[in-house]
Design an enzyme around this catalytic site. Sequence first.
Site, short mmCIF file in Angstrom:
data_model
loop_
_atom_site.label_atom_id
_atom_site.label_comp_id
_atom_site.label_asym_id
_atom_site.label_seq_id
_atom_site.Cartn_x
_atom_site.Cartn_y
_atom_site.Cartn_z
N ASP A 7 67.57 29.48 1.98
CA ASP A 7 68.14 30.64 1.67
C ASP A 7 66.97 31.61 2.13
O ASP A 7 65.75 31.75 1.55
CB ASP A 7 68.31 30.56 0.03
N GLU A 71 71.61 30.15 5.30
CA GLU A 71 72.63 30.91 4.97
C GLU A 71 72.50 31.97 5.96
O GLU A 71 71.35 32.46 6.35
CB GLU A 71 72.31 31.66 3.50
N ASP A 143 66.23 31.31 -5.98
CA ASP A 143 66.26 31.16 -4.65
C ASP A 143 66.26 29.59 -4.10
O ASP A 143 67.15 29.49 -3.28
CB ASP A 143 64.94 31.66 -3.81
#
Length: 160
Positions: A7, A71, A143
């Site tokens: 992420d 991502e 996260d």
Amino acid sequence: MRLLGIDPGLRRTGFGLIETGASRAAGAAVYLASGVIRPEPKASEPQRLTELYTEMRQLLAELQPDCAVIERVFVNVNPKSTLSLGQARGVSIAALAAQGIDVHEITPLKVKQSIVGTGRADKAQVAHMVCQLLGLETTPNPDAADALACALAFWHAQGR
């Protein structure tokens, strides 16, 4: 297979490593590691990007993933934030590619749909489902939970 989810972010980059495959119980993914890379907040943007790259390379040497999923950048209201996110994402991809690790992409919408069942899920819902799917007793940092969710969603999309 050791699958690393990422992420990306310039201030915080979450990571999560799961293991899947024939040696594991049918349909099971096993949690191996997760955490957050936090470059020095008072450093300049180029310094933070360099620190992110260096720490990512060290992390890859330690975790030895077989492949990674990151991502995909979404368009934010603030163009400067979107650009910073894109730069952090690019540095992470460069670190992975430099190690010869295959990099796949996944959208935040796909992650939420796969993990929670709706694309409108919030971070707390994603983290809760990550804990349920991996049998974790404690909730990872948001996260890190997002990174684990990326790995799980990608794995699910591959048909396990």
